[in-house]
Design a protein around this motif. Structure first.
Motif, PDB file in Angstrom:
ATOM      1  N   ASN A  50       0.884  -1.244   0.151  1.00 22.64           N
ATOM      2  CA  ASN A  50      -0.074   0.065   0.017  1.00 22.64           C
ATOM      3  C   ASN A  50       0.747   1.309   0.054  1.00 22.64           C
ATOM      4  O   ASN A  50       0.760   2.111  -0.807  1.00 22.64           O
ATOM      5  CB  ASN A  50      -0.995  -0.028   1.249  1.00 22.64           C
ATOM      6  CG  ASN A  50      -1.944   0.998   1.048  1.00 22.64           C
ATOM      7  OD1 ASN A  50      -2.392   1.626   0.012  1.00 22.64           O
ATOM      8  ND2 ASN A  50      -2.500   1.244   2.298  1.00 22.64           N
TER       9      ASN A  50
ATOM     10  N   GLY B 284      -4.990   3.197   5.426  1.00 26.56           N
ATOM     11  CA  GLY B 284      -5.697   2.982   4.208  1.00 26.56           C
ATOM     12  C   GLY B 284      -5.852   4.427   3.311  1.00 26.56           C
ATOM     13  O   GLY B 284      -5.418   4.331   2.269  1.00 26.56           O
TER      14      GLY B 284
ATOM     15  N   LEU C  18      -3.933   6.292   0.088  1.00 25.66           N
ATOM     16  CA  LEU C  18      -4.734   6.206  -1.012  1.00 25.66           C
ATOM     17  C   LEU C  18      -4.819   7.805  -1.515  1.00 25.66           C
ATOM     18  O   LEU C  18      -4.956   8.093  -2.757  1.00 25.66           O
ATOM     19  CB  LEU C  18      -6.079   5.772  -0.858  1.00 25.66           C
ATOM     20  CG  LEU C  18      -7.194   5.876  -1.954  1.00 25.66           C
ATOM     21  CD1 LEU C  18      -6.921   5.075  -3.074  1.00 25.66           C
ATOM     22  CD2 LEU C  18      -8.459   5.291  -1.367  1.00 25.66           C
TER      23      LEU C  18
ATOM     24  N   TYR D 139      -6.421  -2.065  -5.005  1.00 22.83           N
ATOM     25  CA  TYR D 139      -7.583  -1.709  -4.267  1.00 22.83           C
ATOM     26  C   TYR D 139      -9.070  -2.178  -4.542  1.00 22.83           C
ATOM     27  O   TYR D 139      -9.646  -2.483  -3.586  1.00 22.83           O
ATOM     28  CB  TYR D 139      -7.649  -0.039  -4.313  1.00 22.83           C
ATOM     29  CG  TYR D 139      -6.584   0.661  -3.440  1.00 22.83           C
ATOM     30  CD1 TYR D 139      -6.820   0.872  -2.089  1.00 22.83           C
ATOM     31  CD2 TYR D 139      -5.515   1.246  -4.126  1.00 22.83           C
ATOM     32  CE1 TYR D 139      -5.781   1.586  -1.344  1.00 22.83           C
ATOM     33  CE2 TYR D 139      -4.543   1.743  -3.104  1.00 22.83           C
ATOM     34  CZ  TYR D 139      -4.783   2.066  -1.746  1.00 22.83           C
ATOM     35  OH  TYR D 139      -3.857   2.598  -1.017  1.00 22.83           O
TER      36      TYR D 139
END
Length: 308
Positions: A115, A210, A214, A255
């Motif tokens: 990530n 997260g 993102l 994702y």
């Protein structure tokens, strides 16, 4: 470090991983399928690391991050798939207590690292397209190493904290994990003690770790698209788009598969369904990443051809 305890005070020695199917006839097919996927993942990502390491022309920030991403892919699948293959082959679906905690810990590490690295690559693309004249100054070697090291530190602390939180739980008599690996949420659900602190920590860290990366992906790409659309030459626009074309594909795959897992689990409340969809981001995505990056990258293809 204390062992997790059962409700009656006895220490847990092992868990049972239920996997995908209890049908004996399906086991040879599943074993062959996952062995093939695992070997493709290892070979494909090692090939990328090997080519980038040997070719001095590829010693740039983008390829440095790509090397780390390939390493993360190898480790992510190696955390879960070999144990699953052994269990299929031996027909024993158990995992020791220590093995469960280690698997849970390292899965968090490498899934989170993936990530963070995707966000770092997005920043690299942003600087390359929006600030090309200052690229070598901004993306110098110390800064690239710093970004990766900081990512590692944050992730290791996060995984250690989650693992320690799990160790404080007491588990009831049901030691069956309806998954093919020791997934954090599934292990927490086995507890008969209060899991509110664990659920709260999982929720908060999921939002922070997260949404943070993102946002670090979406914002640079909004700037990248604006900059590219402002270019008058169609040829230059195409060249700019092709520079970063592979990365959005990997981001979308990563994702969307994770979102698919959790929306599927929430809609069906079926743990076996969650285990099946989890294969997408934990096994399929690491396998596909080399195929997404390599064909669109002429320098990498040239390096691979030169050494094969």
């Amino acid at each position: 470090m204390d062992h997790m305890e059962q409700g009656n005070g006895t220490q847990i020695s092992e868990f049972l991983l239920l996997g995908f199917s209890e049908e004996p006839g399906l086991q040879p097919f599943l074993f062959g399928l996952f062995l093939s996927m695992y070997l493709i993942t290892i070979f494909g990502n090692l090939l990328i690391i090997w080519a980038i390491t040997l070719d001095s022309h590829l010693h740039t920030p983008m390829y440095f991050f790509l090397t780390n991403l390939s390493f993360s892919d190898i480790c992510l699948t190696s955390t879960t798939v070999p144990k699953m293959l052994v269990n299929m082959q031996t027909q024993r679906r158990v995992i020791s207590f220590e093995g469960c905690i280690m698997q849970l810990h390292f899965f968090i590490v490498f899934a989170s690292l993936e990530n963070f690295l995707l966000a770092v690559v997005a920043y690299d693309c942003f600087v390359a397209i929006c600030c090309p004249l200052h690229f070598t100054v901004i993306m110098n070697s110390p800064r690239c190493v710093f970004m990766v090291v900081v990512s590692w530190i944050l992730i290791l602390l996060h995984a250690l904290f989650q693992s320690l939180m799990v160790l404080q739980l007491s588990v009831c008599t049901d030691l069956k994990i309806p998954h093919f690996f020791s997934e954090l949420n599934q292990v927490v659900q086995l507890a008969c003690s209060d899991t509110f602190p664990n659920d709260l920590v999982m929720y908060v860290t999921s939002v922070l770790l997260g949404s943070g990366p993102l946002a670090g992906i979406l914002y640079p790409y909004s700037k990248i698209v604006s900059s590219i659309l402002a270019i008058s030459s169609a040829h230059e626009r195409y060249k700019a788009f092709s520079t970063c074309a592979s990365h959005p594909s990997v981001v979308s795959l990563f994702y969307f598969t994770i979102l698919g897992v959790y929306f599927s689990a929430a809609a069906t409340h079926n743990s076996h369904s969650s285990a099946t969809t989890s294969v997408m981001y934990s096994v399929v995505t690491p396998m596909l990443n080399p195929f997404i990056y390599s064909p669109r990258n002429k320098d990498l293809i040239s390096a691979l051809r030169g050494y094969l």
